[in-house]
Design an enzyme around this catalytic site. Structure first.
Site, PDB file in Angstrom:
ATOM      1  CG  LEU A 158      -1.866  11.234   5.427  1.00 17.28           C
ATOM      2  CD1 LEU A 158      -0.447  10.763   5.745  1.00 17.28           C
ATOM      3  CD2 LEU A 158      -2.466  10.403   4.307  1.00 17.28           C
ATOM      4  CG  HIS A 159      -0.445  16.463   8.738  1.00 15.27           C
ATOM      5  ND1 HIS A 159      -0.661  15.581   9.772  1.00 15.27           N
ATOM      6  CD2 HIS A 159       0.650  17.178   9.079  1.00 15.27           C
ATOM      7  CE1 HIS A 159       0.258  15.751  10.700  1.00 15.27           C
ATOM      8  NE2 HIS A 159       1.081  16.712  10.309  1.00 15.27           N
ATOM      9  CD  GLN A 160       2.804  15.705   0.465  1.00 14.59           C
ATOM     10  OE1 GLN A 160       3.152  14.553   0.402  1.00 14.59           O
ATOM     11  NE2 GLN A 160       2.441  16.414  -0.599  1.00 14.59           N
TER      12      GLN A 160
END
Length: 181
Positions: A140-142
């Site tokens: 996960l990464h934003q």
């Protein structure tokens, strides 16, 4: 010799009257280098980054549960990724504390980019799964992408190129030194 206005074709590629800006560093992204083949944490670059020494890891800010790192393949100068340390693929897998710290670090990143580079707006987002466009779907990464009036919006579409006015290491040092908590 080509006639005026005629496109010369020397057998390399197709003639299209576009200028070329050589960006060999993009080939690592295109080839999928450093992209994990599966969901195992040992292959994941986002799992390896936090243990890299600064400034090589390009980490700008470390929190207790998440960190902010410069994107190696940025869409704009100062393009950051906010990632949990824990190897999870989906936002729904975050704990309440991880989700809260991701939100807080994203706000801090926006404050910092406004103060340092006078960003006028931002694109924020998470691509969940490869089918949704996640380059590394296993972790996960934003994205926190700063934007300015008249910035390079036209470059990828019309110019078929991306512009970066500063080396990633210099951007990392600037943001880390001026981080707005």
């Amino acid at each position: 010799m080509s006639a005026p206005g005629e496109v010369r074709h020397d057998g390399v590629g197709e003639p299209d009257q576009l200028e070329r800006l050589w960006t060999p560093h993009r080939m690592a992204y295109i080839r999928g280098e450093n992209k994990p083949d599966d969901a195992s944490a040992g292959q994941c670059p986002f799992c390896r980054i936090p243990s890299a020494q600064e400034p090589d890891g390009l980490v700008v800010r470390r929190g207790e549960l998440v960190f902010a790192v410069l994107n190696l393949y940025p869409y704009a100068p100062g393009h950051l990724l906010v990632c949990p340390y824990r190897h999870i693929a989906d936002y729904t897998e975050t704990t309440d504390a991880e989700a809260a710290e991701m939100a807080d670090l994203t706000r801090q990143a926006m404050r910092t980019l406004r103060a340092v580079s006078h960003a006028a707006g931002f694109n924020l987002g998470m691509n969940q799964g490869a089918i949704a466009g996640a380059g590394i779907a296993a972790h996960l990464h934003q994205h926190v992408v700063p934007r300015w009036p008249g910035d390079q919006n036209f470059m990828p579409v019309i110019g078929r190129t991306k512009t970066l006015p500063e080396l990633l290491g210099d951007t990392r040092d600037l943001l880390a030194a001026h981080w707005q908590g």
